[in-house]
Scaffold this active site. Structure first.
Site, PDB file in Angstrom:
ATOM      1  CB  CYS A 183      -0.927  -0.011   1.206  1.00  0.00           C
ATOM      2  SG  CYS A 183      -0.054  -0.151   2.791  1.00  0.00           S
ATOM      3  CB  THR A 184       0.241   4.856   0.219  1.00  0.00           C
ATOM      4  OG1 THR A 184      -0.867   4.758  -0.674  1.00  0.00           O
ATOM      5  CG2 THR A 184       1.024   6.136  -0.081  1.00  0.00           C
TER       6      THR A 184
END
Length: 269
Positions: A183-184
């Site tokens: 994810c980020t």
């Protein structure tokens, strides 16, 4: 040269006084002239802040002086202007909402894979045991449309609370493989990896998330940009604001950018 320091960081750690801690952190951040968002919950802290470099780093250092947050590892990037309109410090039920109370990263992390290790696996095509490596993007569909790892699984979820059901429906596709969730910044894939392991999947999380990958490995095996929930909208592999428009994965054309409420997007993501 860009002069505004941006940091993003999270840490799953037990906090028994999030409401009182909110007051303290709000006062410190305001006094330092910072803008951005700090989310607090009994499971930990999640923050996105920007301001003058010494002020930002001083705030983080003060926070890490508290033993509960000593392991906080912020990711830094730079911009010409502060990409946040104000300072918000909130107490939430979860610092990233999954609606699975049995998933408790504050009690123990899922195994993590460093960017260097994952790069070696992707370059070779298998992990160190010779098994197929599958990347699972745990972000929302509109974020994935800005960019993702080449060949990554994208289940087209609209919010992170949908991830557990999506994982169950795709569980058979992951059996017998080494799965790396990403994810980020790491917060979603940390919960995702724990949930996948509960489902019997041999799952790991990418340590530091996409931003950590960019800092360590640049744009290797990556296609596009990385959406961020602030005024910069997306970052390229050099951690600079991206200029290319996002692409609609279905239509294969630039998608219309809709300005999101960064707080609602983070909490509901």
């Amino acid at each position: 040269m860009a002069s505004v320091l941006n940091v993003s960081a999270y840490l799953f750690t037990s906090i028994d006084d999030p409401a009182s801690l909110r007051v303290v952190l709000r006062e410190r951040a305001a006094a330092a002239g910072l803008r951005g968002t700090i989310l607090l919950a009994e499971e930990g802290v999640n923050l996105f802040l920007a301001g003058e470099a010494d002020a930002v780093r001083g705030f983080v250092d003060d926070l890490r002086a508290d033993a509960r947050f000593a392991a906080l590892a912020p990711r830094e990037s730079w911009s010409d202007a502060v990409p946040f309109g104000r300072l918000l410090v909130k107490v939430k039920r979860e610092i990233i909402r999954m609606d699975r109370p049995e998933v408790r990263p504050q009690d123990g992390r899922a195994p993590a894979v460093s960017p260097a290790t994952l790069r070696r696996w992707l370059d070779r095509g298998t992990d160190d045991r010779g098994r197929e490596v599958v990347l699972v993007d745990t972000r929302n569909a509109f974020e994935v449309d800005y960019g993702t790892f080449a060949g990554a699984k994208d289940w087209r979820i609209e919010r992170f609370t949908q991830f557990p059901d999506a994982a169950r429906s795709h569980r058979d596709d992951l059996a017998g493989k080494t799965v790396v969730s990403f994810c980020t910044g790491g917060i979603r894939c940390e919960k995702a990896a724990l949930h996948l392991r509960e489902e019997g999947v041999d799952a790991y999380q990418l340590d530091g998330g996409i931003l950590g990958w960019f800092a360590d490995q640049g744009g290797a095996h990556w296609e596009g940009a990385c959406f961020v929930f602030d005024g910069r909208e997306a970052l390229d592999a050099d951690l600079a604001p991206a200029t290319a428009p996002p692409v609609d994965a279905a239509a294969g054309a630039p998608r219309t950018v809709v300005e999101a409420d960064p707080i609602a997007a983070r909490v509901g993501a």
